[in-house]
Design a protein around this motif. Structure first.
Motif, PDB file in Angstrom:
ATOM      1  N   VAL A  65       0.875  -1.175   0.000  1.00 26.47           N
ATOM      2  CA  VAL A  65       0.000   0.000   0.000  1.00 26.47           C
ATOM      3  C   VAL A  65       0.908   1.220   0.000  1.00 26.47           C
ATOM      4  O   VAL A  65       1.659   1.440   0.950  1.00 26.47           O
ATOM      5  N   ALA A  66       0.844   2.004  -1.078  1.00 27.96           N
ATOM      6  CA  ALA A  66       1.664   3.210  -1.207  1.00 27.96           C
ATOM      7  C   ALA A  66       0.786   4.425  -0.953  1.00 27.96           C
ATOM      8  O   ALA A  66      -0.194   4.650  -1.665  1.00 27.96           O
ATOM      9  N   VAL A  67       1.118   5.201   0.070  1.00 24.05           N
ATOM     10  CA  VAL A  67       0.315   6.358   0.495  1.00 24.05           C
ATOM     11  C   VAL A  67       1.027   7.632   0.057  1.00 24.05           C
ATOM     12  O   VAL A  67       2.115   7.936   0.549  1.00 24.05           O
ATOM     13  N   GLU A  68       0.382   8.368  -0.855  1.00 24.13           N
ATOM     14  CA  GLU A  68       0.978   9.585  -1.411  1.00 24.13           C
ATOM     15  C   GLU A  68       0.005  10.751  -1.268  1.00 24.13           C
ATOM     16  O   GLU A  68      -1.140  10.672  -1.716  1.00 24.13           O
ATOM     17  N   LEU A  69       0.455  11.835  -0.657  1.00 28.60           N
ATOM     18  CA  LEU A  69      -0.366  13.026  -0.456  1.00 28.60           C
ATOM     19  C   LEU A  69      -0.468  13.868  -1.723  1.00 28.60           C
ATOM     20  O   LEU A  69      -1.520  14.428  -2.032  1.00 28.60           O
ATOM     21  N   ASN A  70       0.602  13.952  -2.485  1.00 30.15           N
ATOM     22  CA  ASN A  70       0.649  14.777  -3.692  1.00 30.15           C
ATOM     23  C   ASN A  70      -0.221  14.129  -4.780  1.00 30.15           C
ATOM     24  O   ASN A  70       0.066  13.018  -5.229  1.00 30.15           O
ATOM     25  N   PRO A  71      -1.278  14.810  -5.239  1.00 30.37           N
ATOM     26  CA  PRO A  71      -2.185  14.195  -6.209  1.00 30.37           C
ATOM     27  C   PRO A  71      -1.534  13.879  -7.555  1.00 30.37           C
ATOM     28  O   PRO A  71      -1.872  12.869  -8.185  1.00 30.37           O
ATOM     29  N   THR A  84      -0.262  -6.019  -9.606  1.00 28.36           N
ATOM     30  CA  THR A  84      -1.486  -6.266  -8.830  1.00 28.36           C
ATOM     31  C   THR A  84      -1.239  -6.249  -7.322  1.00 28.36           C
ATOM     32  O   THR A  84      -2.190  -6.123  -6.555  1.00 28.36           O
ATOM     33  N   ARG A  85       0.010  -6.353  -6.895  1.00 31.68           N
ATOM     34  CA  ARG A  85       0.318  -6.293  -5.466  1.00 31.68           C
ATOM     35  C   ARG A  85       0.267  -4.877  -4.923  1.00 31.68           C
ATOM     36  O   ARG A  85       0.217  -4.666  -3.721  1.00 31.68           O
ATOM     37  N   LEU A  86       0.269  -3.881  -5.809  1.00 30.97           N
ATOM     38  CA  LEU A  86       0.359  -2.473  -5.436  1.00 30.97           C
ATOM     39  C   LEU A  86      -1.010  -1.795  -5.424  1.00 30.97           C
ATOM     40  O   LEU A  86      -1.759  -1.879  -6.391  1.00 30.97           O
ATOM     41  N   THR A  87      -1.283  -1.113  -4.311  1.00 33.37           N
ATOM     42  CA  THR A  87      -2.447  -0.239  -4.200  1.00 33.37           C
ATOM     43  C   THR A  87      -1.928   1.148  -3.853  1.00 33.37           C
ATOM     44  O   THR A  87      -1.244   1.310  -2.834  1.00 33.37           O
ATOM     45  N   VAL A  88      -2.239   2.132  -4.689  1.00 32.29           N
ATOM     46  CA  VAL A  88      -1.840   3.512  -4.420  1.00 32.29           C
ATOM     47  C   VAL A  88      -3.026   4.223  -3.781  1.00 32.29           C
ATOM     48  O   VAL A  88      -4.133   4.209  -4.311  1.00 32.29           O
ATOM     49  N   VAL A  89      -2.778   4.821  -2.624  1.00 27.11           N
ATOM     50  CA  VAL A  89      -3.802   5.545  -1.888  1.00 27.11           C
ATOM     51  C   VAL A  89      -3.386   7.006  -1.821  1.00 27.11           C
ATOM     52  O   VAL A  89      -2.279   7.310  -1.372  1.00 27.11           O
ATOM     53  N   ARG A  90      -4.272   7.883  -2.273  1.00 26.37           N
ATOM     54  CA  ARG A  90      -4.000   9.307  -2.133  1.00 26.37           C
ATOM     55  C   ARG A  90      -4.530   9.729  -0.770  1.00 26.37           C
ATOM     56  O   ARG A  90      -5.722   9.651  -0.503  1.00 26.37           O
TER      57      ARG A  90
END
Length: 188
Positions: A65-71, A84-90
């Motif tokens: 789970v990759a959490v990124e604030l910058n849109p 498919t293992r990666l989920t990007v969360v803004r």
């Protein structure tokens, strides 16, 4: 679009003028048990240099789970990585709800710790210790030239207070600017 462009647009949100090197990404992901991890969280993936290094070490059935604030950076990371293992969360790294209620084996952070306000830094570190599983590892980096500054020393002290074991890597000279890695472990 580059990390440099985003730095000039949003310097306090982006925090880095240049993307981290592959050597630093290797140092960030080395020796923290990613090969056996079930769930890993990356805070502040930026352009994905650490993301790629994490994915290279993860098992095929693990989750990142990759959490990124910058849109802009979050959208680009989602668009350029088809794993498919990666989920990007803004969203904010201070929100433990971004990790859907399961314990996390490792947290890899590219956040600009020394430029953020102390209270936000504390909230993020509290969230990390909340969702990190017992025995879990936390890794982040710091620039060598700034290691003596009060914000950097305070950050190191905050890590030492929250984790049972804290190590510092050798300097990664093949990074602009040179950096080192903090590796922290939560008590099993």
């Amino acid at each position: 679009m580059s990390i440099t462009t985003e730095f000039f647009r949003r310097p306090l949100m982006t925090g880095a003028v240049a993307a981290s090197s592959r050597r630093l990404a290797y140092a960030m992901t080395e020796g923290i048990g990613l090969e056996q991890a079930r769930t890993v969280v990356e805070l502040g993936p930026g352009t994905g240099v650490f993301t790629d290094a994490i994915l290279a070490r993860l098992a095929c059935d693990a989750r990142l789970v990759a959490v990124e604030l910058n849109p802009v950076l979050a959208a680009r990371l989602s668009a350029t990585r088809r794993d498919t293992r990666l989920t990007v969360v803004r969203g904010s790294a201070a929100d433990p709800a971004v990790v859907a209620g399961e314990p996390v084996d490792a947290v890899v952070s590219g956040l600009p710790w020394t430029v953020m306000p102390q209270d936000r830094r504390g909230r993020i570190l509290d969230a990390v210790t909340e969702f990190l599983a017992p025995g879990g590892r936390f890794t982040t980096f710091a620039y060598l030239h700034a290691a003596w500054t009060p914000p950097a020393r305070h950050f190191t002290a905050e890590l030492a207070c929250r984790f049972d074991r804290l190590e510092r890597s050798k300097t990664v000279w093949a990074n602009l600017p040179p950096a080192f890695v903090h590796r922290a472990t939560r008590r099993p």
